[in-house]
Design a protein around this motif. Structure first.
Motif: not given
Length: 168
Positions: A30-34, A22-26
């Motif tokens: 999402w990489l910037e804001h999570d 799930q994280l590798l699909a960001y």
């Protein structure tokens, strides 16, 4: 198998129930804001106020990664995702950019940016978990770009360098 090894290998979710796929699909948004993924993709040996649920790297983790090429390769998949976001690429141990370093193409290349903290964490995590040469090459590339553009503080450069050192 340690908690970190189980997560990175895809055998267990993190404390929020997310698996590594799930994280590798960001995407870039999402990489910037999570702000709670970086600690599980790149665990280190120090706690953080941003995600108190993040596991800390132990000697058992270091041993597990040192003795498992699969774990080290899985960890590099997380790095590749973030490198692309940061405007960088990896070929084996080498880190590079197809474009000249600039704030327009490298989100971290500013006088101060939270992605510089993320880069410090990535360097430290790679170093601790058996990808020392990639960590050193990432650090070297970042320092070179910082010097070339004069856009990153000396304090940040010191953090990058210190991420490659054993704590005493």
């Amino acid at each position: 198998m340690t908690e970190i090894a189980r997560f990175i290998s895809g055998k267990a979710p993190d404390k929020f129930g997310r698996n590594i796929e799930q994280l590798l699909a960001y995407n870039h948004f999402w990489l910037e804001h999570d702000h709670k993924y970086i600690q599980v993709l790149f665990p280190i040996d120090e706690g953080t106020k941003f995600n108190q649920h993040a596991p800390l790297v132990t000697q058992a983790d270091r041993d597990a990664f040192a003795n498992s090429k699969d774990l080290r390769v899985a960890h590099l998949k997380a790095l590749d995702l973030l490198l692309e976001f940061w405007g960088l690429q990896r070929d084996g141990y080498e880190i590079f950019s197809m474009l000249p370093p600039s704030p327009a193409t490298h989100v971290w290349l500013k006088s101060h940016d939270h992605n510089q903290l993320r880069l410090t964490r990535a360097i430290r995590s790679l170093y601790l978990l058996g990808n020392e040469q990639v960590a050193a090459n990432l650090c070297e590339f970042l320092i070179s770009a910082a010097k070339e553009t004069d856009m990153v503080s000396d304090k940040t450069v010191d953090y990058w360098r210190n991420a490659l050192k054993e704590k005493t």
